[in-house]
Design a protein around this motif. Sequence first.
Motif, short mmCIF file in Angstrom:
data_model
loop_
_atom_site.label_atom_id
_atom_site.label_comp_id
_atom_site.label_asym_id
_atom_site.label_seq_id
_atom_site.Cartn_x
_atom_site.Cartn_y
_atom_site.Cartn_z
N SER A 17 -8.73 3.68 7.28
CA SER A 17 -7.61 4.29 6.48
C SER A 17 -6.36 3.36 6.48
O SER A 17 -5.58 3.24 5.44
N VAL A 18 -6.10 2.52 7.39
CA VAL A 18 -4.93 1.77 7.57
C VAL A 18 -5.25 0.43 7.44
O VAL A 18 -4.30 -0.50 7.55
N ARG A 19 -6.53 -0.07 7.28
CA ARG A 19 -6.74 -1.63 7.27
C ARG A 19 -6.21 -2.13 5.84
O ARG A 19 -6.16 -1.31 4.87
N PRO A 20 -5.86 -3.44 5.69
CA PRO A 20 -5.30 -3.86 4.62
C PRO A 20 -6.35 -4.08 3.43
O PRO A 20 -7.52 -4.55 4.00
N GLU A 21 -6.14 -3.77 2.40
CA GLU A 21 -7.07 -4.20 1.32
C GLU A 21 -7.01 -5.47 0.90
O GLU A 21 -5.87 -6.21 0.69
N ARG A 22 -8.04 -6.06 0.64
CA ARG A 22 -8.04 -7.54 0.46
C ARG A 22 -7.35 -7.92 -0.83
O ARG A 22 -6.69 -8.90 -1.15
#
Length: 316
Positions: A17-22
């Motif tokens: 949920s917190v990982r950045p979207e490319r």
Amino acid sequence: MDVSRLPVAAVGRWLRSVRPERAHLRADLVAGLPGAISSVPDGMAAAVLAGVNPVQGLYAGFAGPIVGGLSSNTRMMVITTTSAAALAAGSALQNVPADQRPQAVSLLVILAGIVLVAAGILRLGRYTRFVSYSVMIGFLTGVSVNIFCGQIAGLTGASTNGDFPLARALNVLIHPGSIQLASLLTGLSALAILLVLSRSRLSVISALVALVIPTVVVVLAGAETVARVGDQGDIPRGIPLPHLPDITLFSFSLVTGALAMAVIILVQGAGVAEAVPNPGNAQPNPNQDIIAQGAGNLAAGFFRGIGWAARSGVPR
């Protein structure tokens, strides 16, 4: 079902949920860099308002925004220094001796963080909607007047006395002979740079430019009468490490000050969540935002930093 795998699964969901979207990574970096740059003068100024060494405003930036940002629900919420929280901290530290304030402010911020985390766990976020818009406007107006009057002496370099900010500001105006011209010109030039750049494409770095240019001019001109950050206390080298506060400084005034800080931070966070809701039909979670602000303050306190609250991450 294997119960032992539940914590691992929860951590995995949180990381996803917190990982950045490319697709948004570049935009996130562009948005984050000005925020990091502006946090330098903002943090130092907030520490001055709280009455502690400006370096403690920088210390808080190592952990507070990261911990708070990774755990908040509102995407546009930035956990950072605010004038209201700094003033609340300064009021709580008024009766603390100057040599004990660096330790006391850490304990104060940790206490405020504990209160916020407890409020989030008890699901008190639903009560923030009862705070009226008029109350918020009056509160912020009072904070602004308090800051303006309290910084007149620092802006002019004058020595003053008084029991409250308005009295100290009037004391400077009544005794104009105590005003240091070099300090006044330095402060006014920084304000002018802020006003001009805020209306240009460089608005995102206006605070940094307003800090750097007058500083360079003061150094090159050798204006010794202009007060420096170093005059407020020693500035240690290196990255701060986690540090336990001095529990012997625990007092009733610190507890009441922590409660006041927590209420101010809670209300400010609720205002941000209402002003910039998450995109789409995502339901807000004010309790998670409250816990995030509490976690940010806990992290800042253990790194000897000042308190943090929430503000909108939407560019101004």
